[in-house]
Write a protein that holds these residues in place. Structure first.
Motif, PDB file in Angstrom:
ATOM      1  N   ARG A 126      49.139  42.910  42.953  1.00  0.00           N
ATOM      2  CA  ARG A 126      47.922  43.528  43.508  1.00  0.00           C
ATOM      3  C   ARG A 126      47.103  44.201  42.417  1.00  0.00           C
ATOM      4  NH1 ARG A 126      46.748  44.458  49.030  1.00  0.00           N
ATOM      5  NH2 ARG A 126      45.095  45.758  48.205  1.00  0.00           N
ATOM      6  N   ASN A 127      45.832  43.837  42.329  1.00  0.00           N
ATOM      7  CA  ASN A 127      44.973  44.435  41.302  1.00  0.00           C
ATOM      8  C   ASN A 127      44.227  45.655  41.831  1.00  0.00           C
ATOM      9  OD1 ASN A 127      42.751  43.547  42.783  1.00  0.00           O
ATOM     10  ND2 ASN A 127      42.522  41.673  41.600  1.00  0.00           N
ATOM     11  N   LYS A 128      44.475  46.006  43.108  1.00  0.00           N
ATOM     12  CA  LYS A 128      43.733  47.135  43.693  1.00  0.00           C
ATOM     13  C   LYS A 128      44.655  47.982  44.559  1.00  0.00           C
ATOM     14  CE  LYS A 128      40.994  47.334  47.467  1.00  0.00           C
ATOM     15  NZ  LYS A 128      39.894  47.004  48.376  1.00  0.00           N
ATOM     16  N   TYR A 163      50.295  46.837  40.670  1.00  0.00           N
ATOM     17  CA  TYR A 163      50.385  47.020  39.225  1.00  0.00           C
ATOM     18  C   TYR A 163      50.967  48.415  38.914  1.00  0.00           C
ATOM     19  CZ  TYR A 163      48.979  46.940  34.381  1.00  0.00           C
ATOM     20  OH  TYR A 163      48.993  46.969  33.016  1.00  0.00           O
ATOM     21  N   PRO A 164      52.114  48.503  38.171  1.00  0.00           N
ATOM     22  CA  PRO A 164      52.856  49.769  38.059  1.00  0.00           C
ATOM     23  C   PRO A 164      52.076  50.931  37.432  1.00  0.00           C
ATOM     24  CG  PRO A 164      53.987  47.964  36.900  1.00  0.00           C
ATOM     25  CD  PRO A 164      52.763  47.375  37.496  1.00  0.00           C
ATOM     26  N   ILE A 199      41.975  52.593  42.894  1.00  0.00           N
ATOM     27  CA  ILE A 199      42.201  52.094  41.523  1.00  0.00           C
ATOM     28  C   ILE A 199      42.122  50.569  41.550  1.00  0.00           C
ATOM     29  CG2 ILE A 199      43.675  52.170  39.470  1.00  0.00           C
ATOM     30  CD1 ILE A 199      45.220  54.473  40.771  1.00  0.00           C
ATOM     31  N   ARG A 200      41.375  49.998  40.607  1.00  0.00           N
ATOM     32  CA  ARG A 200      41.301  48.532  40.507  1.00  0.00           C
ATOM     33  C   ARG A 200      41.411  48.140  39.040  1.00  0.00           C
ATOM     34  NH1 ARG A 200      36.267  46.374  43.270  1.00  0.00           N
ATOM     35  NH2 ARG A 200      37.401  45.615  45.075  1.00  0.00           N
ATOM     36  N   ARG A 201      42.096  47.024  38.798  1.00  0.00           N
ATOM     37  CA  ARG A 201      42.318  46.562  37.417  1.00  0.00           C
ATOM     38  C   ARG A 201      41.901  45.111  37.283  1.00  0.00           C
ATOM     39  NH1 ARG A 201      46.645  43.772  35.083  1.00  0.00           N
ATOM     40  NH2 ARG A 201      46.923  44.209  32.872  1.00  0.00           N
ATOM     41  N   GLY A 202      41.207  44.806  36.200  1.00  0.00           N
ATOM     42  CA  GLY A 202      40.843  43.420  35.916  1.00  0.00           C
ATOM     43  C   GLY A 202      42.048  42.699  35.337  1.00  0.00           C
ATOM     44  N   GLU A 203      42.503  41.665  36.019  1.00  0.00           N
ATOM     45  CA  GLU A 203      43.727  40.955  35.618  1.00  0.00           C
ATOM     46  C   GLU A 203      43.641  40.422  34.180  1.00  0.00           C
ATOM     47  OE1 GLU A 203      46.524  40.288  37.446  1.00  0.00           O
ATOM     48  OE2 GLU A 203      47.420  38.871  36.024  1.00  0.00           O
ATOM     49  N   HIS A 204      42.502  39.828  33.834  1.00  0.00           N
ATOM     50  CA  HIS A 204      42.417  39.180  32.525  1.00  0.00           C
ATOM     51  C   HIS A 204      41.868  40.088  31.427  1.00  0.00           C
ATOM     52  CE1 HIS A 204      43.665  35.421  34.230  1.00  0.00           C
ATOM     53  NE2 HIS A 204      42.713  35.470  35.139  1.00  0.00           N
ATOM     54  N   THR A 205      41.205  41.186  31.813  1.00  0.00           N
ATOM     55  CA  THR A 205      40.649  42.088  30.802  1.00  0.00           C
ATOM     56  C   THR A 205      41.494  43.350  30.640  1.00  0.00           C
ATOM     57  OG1 THR A 205      39.317  43.174  32.499  1.00  0.00           O
ATOM     58  CG2 THR A 205      38.249  41.394  31.249  1.00  0.00           C
TER      59      THR A 205
END
Ligand code: SAH
Length: 453
Positions: A126-128, A163-164, A199-205
């Motif tokens: 999960r990226n979010k 994402y931990p 919280i959100r994370r860009g998988e490739h960046t």
């Protein structure tokens, strides 16, 4: 049967939300989360309805060979996941059956349902994360997930599917709120300030965006001591590129309010999907399992083939599918109702130097017929609606203009089956339905299907 009875049941099926459908010896149906087909168990009855009851397992009498130890310590309480207690392979088989069950009302006209395409990542996909903030019985600040069918918060310091690094950020925010006596929001009293952590994370960046949803209209920088919080967050993670506050002062279950104010860094985080760059602002929809969504979009394009000029991408979000389509079509129209997402979509078009795409802010059911009335007739349409599916007036319009192909991406097999019934009764033939698992451990399953005139 009454509440608190202990009954012995055998599981015969799994319901659409992942609960086991079990039966007592005399055939009464009891829904029990956490059991698998073939298992027998002693179950405590929690609630009795006219034709069924809800229960929870007291003693497992015979375990399925597909059972495994739960990989998450709060799996039983938390309402987020349904399938930690079985192998991932079995979970995918269950999901295929759930999609088949959704098409059951179509009888002999039901399409073939292909095996589920499994997610490469079963954990930390999960990226979010959007966590409600509250207080426990002792008044300590907590953030976590809602208990199933409730709004009580199960405190959570780790989540196997997320994402931990997110949890170090959450802890930093909770400590800051405690130290500065900034109260969490209370749904009961409609008081307090901080409602959710985003919280959100860009998988490739690897870029991370952090946000707080707050019940405060003005002066939230002072109220939340944001300058000091941002400094603390940047020490925790050097990947944070954006910090924003979303304002939601309404008495509502809807999480996000209409206004978002960026207090640090960029207005959006960036990521890539299938080598196209995307900026994503806080309120915009973005699939949570990026590598699997990339595969899903590739499949959708493959189903659509090559043979088209004008394409409508309805429910287009930030343009993830639209910009992929632009490589193949002469002109693509993306329609989306969330205005920040449309702003992102336009920015993404320009960021990638794409010329043949137009984005329109409005509902698909109003804007697509308007384009058609202006003489812009699509020869292919992509549909990717929310769980409620497509508005019937939109489907009627499509049945009237008969585009050569309709590719339908759905996150709810029940509304997909309903909408496909209408399309197949009005001149369309369906390919096999391809389920994609974008959400391992939860009961959710995405599907894609191609309807040809
Ligand atoms: N295709 C995009 C978004 C899919 S999610 C992607 O894959 O990223 C569904 C989207 O539909 C959301 O962005 C939501 O804001 C939008 N939406 C919901 N109802 C709508 C409607 N009636 N008309 C147009 N868009 C709608």
């Amino acid at each position: 049967m009454k509440k608190n009875d202990i009954v012995t049941v055998q599981v015969t099926d799994i319901s659409h939300n992942g609960s086991a459908i079990s039966k007592t010896e005399d055939g009464f149906v009891v829904f029990v989360p956490g059991l698998l087909i073939g298992e027998t168990a002693e179950v405590k009855i929690l609630k009795v309805l006219k034709n069924s009851a809800y229960g929870k397992t007291q003693t497992l009498l015979s375990a399925s060979p597909m059972r495994q130890n739960e990989s998450c310590s709060i799996a039983k309480q938390c309402g987020g996941c349904s399938f930690h207690h079985t192998t991932y392979e079995n979970e995918c088989n269950i999901k295929r059956q759930l999609v088949k069950n959704a098409f059951y009302p179509l009888g002999t006209k039901a399409p073939e349902i292909l095996p589920v395409i499994a997610s490469e990542k079963e954990t930390a996909y999960r990226n979010k994360m959007l966590l409600p903030v509250g207080c426990d019985k002792n008044g300590d600040y907590i953030a976590g997930f809602y208990r199933a069918r409730s709004h009580s918060i199960i405190p959570c310091e780790a989540c196997t599917i997320t994402y931990p690094e997110f949890f170090a950020i959450t802890n930093c925010i909770l400590t800051h709120l405690k130290e500065n006596n900034i109260p969490p929001y209370s749904e009961e009293t409609h008081s307090g300030i901080v409602r959710h952590i985003f919280i959100r994370r860009g998988e490739h960046t690897g870029e991370i965006m952090v946000g707080l949803v707050v019940n405060a209209k003005k002066a939230f920088q002072e109220l939340l001591q944001t300058d000091s919080l941002i400094q603390k967050l940047l020490k925790i993670s050097s990947h944070i590129v954006s910090f924003a506050v979303n304002i939601n002062t309404k008495k509502t279950n809807v999480i996000l309010g209409e206004k978002t104010v960026t207090l640090y860094g960029k207005k959006y985080l960036t990521d890539t999907m299938n080598d196209i760059r995307f900026g994503i602002s806080l309120p915009s929809f973005y699939q949570v399992n990026t590598p699997q969504a990339e595969k899903l979009y590739q499949k959708a394009l493959e189903l659509l083939g090559e043979d088209y000029e004008t394409v409508f991408d309805l429910y287009c979000g930030i343009g993830t599918i639209t910009l992929n389509l632009s490589k193949k079509a002469k002109k693509v129209y993306g329609i989306e109702s969330c205005s920040p997402a449309v702003e992102d979509a336009k920015m993404n078009r320009d960021l990638n130097n794409i010329q043949n795409v137009e984005f329109i802010c409005g509902t698909a059911e109003e804007e697509a017929p308007r384009l058609v009335a202006e003489g812009i007739i699509p020869d292919a349409v992509v549909l990717d609606p929310p769980r409620s599916g497509c508005d019937s007036t939109l489907l009627e319009m499509l049945c009237n203009i008969q585009p050569k192909k309709i590719v339908y991406i759905s996150c709810n097999p029940a509304t997909l089956a309903r909408d496909m019934k209408m399309l197949t009764e009005n001149g369309y033939q369906a390919s096999a339905v391809q389920p994609f698992d974008l959400f391992p451990r939860t009961f959710h399953c995405e599907c894609v299907v191609c309807l040809t005139k």
